[in-house]
Design a protein around this motif. Structure first.
Motif, PDB file in Angstrom:
ATOM      1  N   PRO A 289       0.830  -1.204   0.000  1.00  0.00           N
ATOM      2  CA  PRO A 289       0.000   0.000   0.000  1.00  0.00           C
ATOM      3  C   PRO A 289       0.869   1.260   0.000  1.00  0.00           C
ATOM      4  O   PRO A 289       1.897   1.310   0.665  1.00  0.00           O
ATOM      5  CB  PRO A 289      -0.790  -0.104   1.302  1.00  0.00           C
ATOM      6  CG  PRO A 289      -0.708  -1.541   1.704  1.00  0.00           C
ATOM      7  CD  PRO A 289       0.596  -2.051   1.164  1.00  0.00           C
ATOM      8  N   LEU A 290       0.467   2.257  -0.760  1.00  0.00           N
ATOM      9  CA  LEU A 290       1.131   3.551  -0.783  1.00  0.00           C
ATOM     10  C   LEU A 290       0.437   4.435   0.236  1.00  0.00           C
ATOM     11  O   LEU A 290      -0.780   4.605   0.196  1.00  0.00           O
ATOM     12  CB  LEU A 290       1.028   4.164  -2.188  1.00  0.00           C
ATOM     13  CG  LEU A 290       1.654   5.523  -2.386  1.00  0.00           C
ATOM     14  CD1 LEU A 290       3.164   5.443  -2.199  1.00  0.00           C
ATOM     15  CD2 LEU A 290       1.330   6.036  -3.783  1.00  0.00           C
ATOM     16  N   ARG A 291       1.193   4.977   1.154  1.00  0.00           N
ATOM     17  CA  ARG A 291       0.626   5.792   2.222  1.00  0.00           C
ATOM     18  C   ARG A 291       0.666   7.269   1.829  1.00  0.00           C
ATOM     19  O   ARG A 291       1.723   7.791   1.494  1.00  0.00           O
ATOM     20  CB  ARG A 291       1.401   5.572   3.509  1.00  0.00           C
ATOM     21  CG  ARG A 291       1.270   4.164   4.038  1.00  0.00           C
ATOM     22  CD  ARG A 291       2.218   3.910   5.215  1.00  0.00           C
ATOM     23  NE  ARG A 291       2.207   2.533   5.607  1.00  0.00           N
ATOM     24  CZ  ARG A 291       2.950   1.584   5.050  1.00  0.00           C
ATOM     25  NH1 ARG A 291       3.769   1.876   4.065  1.00  0.00           N
ATOM     26  NH2 ARG A 291       2.888   0.348   5.473  1.00  0.00           N
ATOM     27  N   LEU A 292      -0.492   7.924   1.901  1.00  0.00           N
ATOM     28  CA  LEU A 292      -0.598   9.347   1.596  1.00  0.00           C
ATOM     29  C   LEU A 292      -1.030  10.105   2.843  1.00  0.00           C
ATOM     30  O   LEU A 292      -1.718   9.546   3.700  1.00  0.00           O
ATOM     31  CB  LEU A 292      -1.625   9.587   0.485  1.00  0.00           C
ATOM     32  CG  LEU A 292      -1.291   9.007  -0.869  1.00  0.00           C
ATOM     33  CD1 LEU A 292      -2.437   9.252  -1.832  1.00  0.00           C
ATOM     34  CD2 LEU A 292      -0.011   9.600  -1.418  1.00  0.00           C
ATOM     35  N   PRO A 293      -0.675  11.387   2.930  1.00  0.00           N
ATOM     36  CA  PRO A 293      -1.124  12.184   4.073  1.00  0.00           C
ATOM     37  C   PRO A 293      -2.650  12.189   4.175  1.00  0.00           C
ATOM     38  O   PRO A 293      -3.347  12.358   3.179  1.00  0.00           O
ATOM     39  CB  PRO A 293      -0.601  13.594   3.756  1.00  0.00           C
ATOM     40  CG  PRO A 293       0.522  13.376   2.798  1.00  0.00           C
ATOM     41  CD  PRO A 293       0.157  12.154   2.015  1.00  0.00           C
ATOM     42  N   GLY A 294      -3.150  11.962   5.363  1.00  0.00           N
ATOM     43  CA  GLY A 294      -4.587  11.994   5.599  1.00  0.00           C
ATOM     44  C   GLY A 294      -5.348  10.792   5.076  1.00  0.00           C
ATOM     45  O   GLY A 294      -6.564  10.730   5.211  1.00  0.00           O
ATOM     46  N   ASN A 295      -4.663   9.837   4.482  1.00  0.00           N
ATOM     47  CA  ASN A 295      -5.308   8.636   3.945  1.00  0.00           C
ATOM     48  C   ASN A 295      -6.477   8.927   3.007  1.00  0.00           C
ATOM     49  O   ASN A 295      -7.450   8.180   2.963  1.00  0.00           O
ATOM     50  CB  ASN A 295      -5.763   7.716   5.083  1.00  0.00           C
ATOM     51  CG  ASN A 295      -4.588   7.152   5.836  1.00  0.00           C
ATOM     52  OD1 ASN A 295      -3.577   6.799   5.234  1.00  0.00           O
ATOM     53  ND2 ASN A 295      -4.690   7.085   7.147  1.00  0.00           N
ATOM     54  N   ALA A 296      -6.400  10.043   2.277  1.00  0.00           N
ATOM     55  CA  ALA A 296      -7.465  10.394   1.338  1.00  0.00           C
ATOM     56  C   ALA A 296      -7.516   9.359   0.212  1.00  0.00           C
ATOM     57  O   ALA A 296      -6.478   8.881  -0.243  1.00  0.00           O
ATOM     58  CB  ALA A 296      -7.213  11.779   0.763  1.00  0.00           C
TER      59      ALA A 296
END
Length: 133
Positions: A97-104
């Motif tokens: 999984p690629l993690r992005l700020p805020g899990n948007a």
């Protein structure tokens, strides 16, 4: 549904959400694995036929390739990345999984020579695909 090409590998996504990859599997200088999936058959360093890559418990809807990565988008807006980590050149075989700020949730994905871009409703990210992906 989608076809993508990297430097020496390709990916195809069927309308049923099944991901297939094929292409170069080993670093020519070191003979160590450098491909997007260790599950691909190794025939003198190449996967000559498309082979399914399983991304656990998700429905895939899009795929993109950079020179050394594959990024897959799932139906809930999650991204999954596999390929070479920059710097270490360590291969990440199973899509993570690629993690992005805020899990948007991600709405779309794109790629370039050595980068990928992911778009959410509020932002576009060009994540660093360095160690840890």
């Amino acid at each position: 549904v989608a076809v993508a090409c990297g430097l020496a590998h390709s990916a195809a996504l069927t309308d049923a959400g099944v991901l297939y990859t094929w292409g170069k599997q080993r670093d020519a200088k070191t003979s160590t694995p450098n491909a997007v999936s260790a599950d691909l058959p190794d025939v003198h360093g190449d996967a000559l036929a498309p082979t399914q890559v399983v991304v656990a418990s998700v429905d895939l809807v899009d795929v993109a390739c950079s020179n050394f990565h594959i990024v897959a988008l799932d139906s809930s807006g999650g991204c999954h990345v596999a390929g070479l980590e920059r710097g270490s050149r360590r291969a990440v075989h199973a899509p993570r999984p690629l993690r992005l700020p805020g899990n948007a949730p991600v709405l779309s994905i794109a790629s370039g020579i050595d980068a990928v871009a992911v778009a959410t409703a509020d932002a576009v990210y060009a994540p660093d695909l360095s160690p840890g992906l």
